[in-house]
Design an enzyme around this catalytic site. Structure first.
Site, mmCIF file in Angstrom:
data_model
loop_
_atom_site.group_PDB
_atom_site.id
_atom_site.type_symbol
_atom_site.label_atom_id
_atom_site.label_comp_id
_atom_site.label_asym_id
_atom_site.label_seq_id
_atom_site.Cartn_x
_atom_site.Cartn_y
_atom_site.Cartn_z
ATOM 1 N N HIS A 241 0.813 -1.221 0.000
ATOM 2 C CA HIS A 241 0.000 0.000 0.000
ATOM 3 C C HIS A 241 0.852 1.280 0.000
ATOM 4 O O HIS A 241 0.748 2.116 -0.880
ATOM 5 C CB HIS A 241 -0.874 0.035 1.256
ATOM 6 C CG HIS A 241 -1.702 -1.189 1.484
ATOM 7 N ND1 HIS A 241 -2.863 -1.471 0.784
ATOM 8 C CD2 HIS A 241 -1.545 -2.200 2.365
ATOM 9 C CE1 HIS A 241 -3.374 -2.608 1.221
ATOM 10 N NE2 HIS A 241 -2.612 -3.080 2.167
HETATM 11 O O1 RIB Z 1 -4.960 -0.304 4.873
HETATM 12 C C1 RIB Z 1 -3.580 -0.239 4.580
HETATM 13 C C2 RIB Z 1 -2.905 0.763 5.453
HETATM 14 O O2 RIB Z 1 -3.058 0.398 6.817
HETATM 15 C C3 RIB Z 1 -1.383 0.824 5.221
HETATM 16 O O3 RIB Z 1 -0.934 2.129 5.479
HETATM 17 C C4 RIB Z 1 -0.833 -0.118 6.251
HETATM 18 O O4 RIB Z 1 0.499 0.220 6.652
HETATM 19 C C5 RIB Z 1 -1.778 0.123 7.388
HETATM 20 O O5 RIB Z 1 -1.329 1.294 8.077
#
Ligand code: RIB
Ligand code: CA
Length: 311
Positions: A241
């Site tokens: 992500h």
């Molecule tokens: O949903 C994904 C996010 O939540 C990313 O930033 C991961 O590191 C968690 O913080």
């Protein structure tokens, strides 16, 4: 001309990749500071993890400011089922060789933006938005001075922490509402984008084949992270992500998106933290975000590997 950014994060395996990509991209990014927030793990963990990662990368010059230890209103909740007890399980990282910088992250964000010419500082947020929300409330004058806020968060459709919500927005929905409504130029990196960037065995092998000490540690970390995804039934592999938010700042041409109105559900219950993303054409005049929807996935991984090889 490099863009001056502050990375607000909750390391976190994918946060680690975001930080390392930023450090490895000096042509495009001047990393002014790292600010940490509770999210994937409690604040003490995320702050220590950020310091350990900077030590691993040999970048003792980048200050780390600890921020908010809890969300604005909802009860704290973490994602240690995904990231492990420390928030960064899977490898031994060097003990941090730099202390936390003095002062609170929220004040550091305000100071950095107010001390520099308007339009020169961007915020890249890859954790719950508590720090950014408080910065906007503490000093509203930062909003028109910001070049951009890039946010990894939200979902157009299904969430990941609940069917309705993505973790960063669910963990502090009030903060997400404040930031998404603040009026600054926002680029949103939702799950629909980041779920197209998955860690496959071949990509993990290519990372490990870089052969540097950092790449070996990173491959061990990501092996753990990927294992947690697969253990939870997601056989597509771990989604990377957070580095997508930094990659937007480094190579925006890898992405396409659409302007939309994004609103956040703050009420408790099934839809807490939901991002209501109105992508119906035409884009409304009051669109508050560029929502990234497509990515050149192979181009992203080529960039990531090439940059990580530098560290
Ligand atoms: O949903 C994904 C996010 O939540 C990313 O930033 C991961 O590191 C968690 O913080
Ligand atoms: Ca994160």
């Amino acid at each position: 001309m490099a863009r001056s950014i502050i990375l607000d994060c909750d390391p976190g395996h994918d946060d680690a990749l975001a930080l390392l990509l930023a450090l490895a991209s000096p042509e495009e990014i001047e990393l002014l500071a790292v600010t940490t927030v509770a999210g994937n793990a409690p604040l003490a963990r995320t702050s220590e993890n950020a310091r350990k990662l900077l030590t691993l990368a040999g970048r003792l010059d980048v200050p780390v400011y600890a921020g908010c230890a809890r969300p604005i209103l909802v009860e704290p909740a973490h994602a240690q089922a995904v990231h492990g007890e420390t928030g960064l399980d899977g490898a031994e990282l060097p003990p941090p060789r730099v202390p936390l910088a003095d002062g609170h992250a929220v004040q550091a964000i305000v100071r950095a933006v107010m001390e520099r010419p308007p339009g020169t500082v961007s915020l890249c947020a890859v954790g719950p938005l508590t720090n950014l929300a408080l910065a906007v409330l503490l000093e509203p004058a930062i909003v028109p001075r910001l070049a951009e806020i890039v946010v990894m968060g939200g979902a157009i459709g299904l969430g990941n922490v609940t069917p309705a919500a993505e973790f960063n927005f669910w963990a502090d929905p009030h903060a997400a509402a404040v930031v998404m409504g603040c009026g600054a130029p926002i680029t949103l990196v939702p799950l629909e984008l980041t779920h197209k960037v998955r860690l496959t065995p071949a990509r993990l092998a290519a990372l490990r084949a870089l052969g540097t000490p950092l790449a070996r540690v990173l491959a061990d970390l990501l092996t753990f992270y990927d294992g947690r995804y697969r253990a939870r039934g997601d056989q597509d592999g771990a989604a990377l992500h957070d580095p997508c938010a930094v990659a937007w700042l480094v190579r925006p041409e890898l992405f396409t998106g659409r302007r939309a109105r994004v609103a956040i559900v703050t009420e408790p219950g099934l839809c807490r933290g939901r991002s209501v993303v109105d992508l119906r054409p035409p884009a409304p005049e009051d669109a508050n975000a560029l929502v990234l929807t497509e990515v050149d996935t192979e181009g992203f991984f080529a960039l990531l590997l090439a940059r990580l090889a530098r560290l």
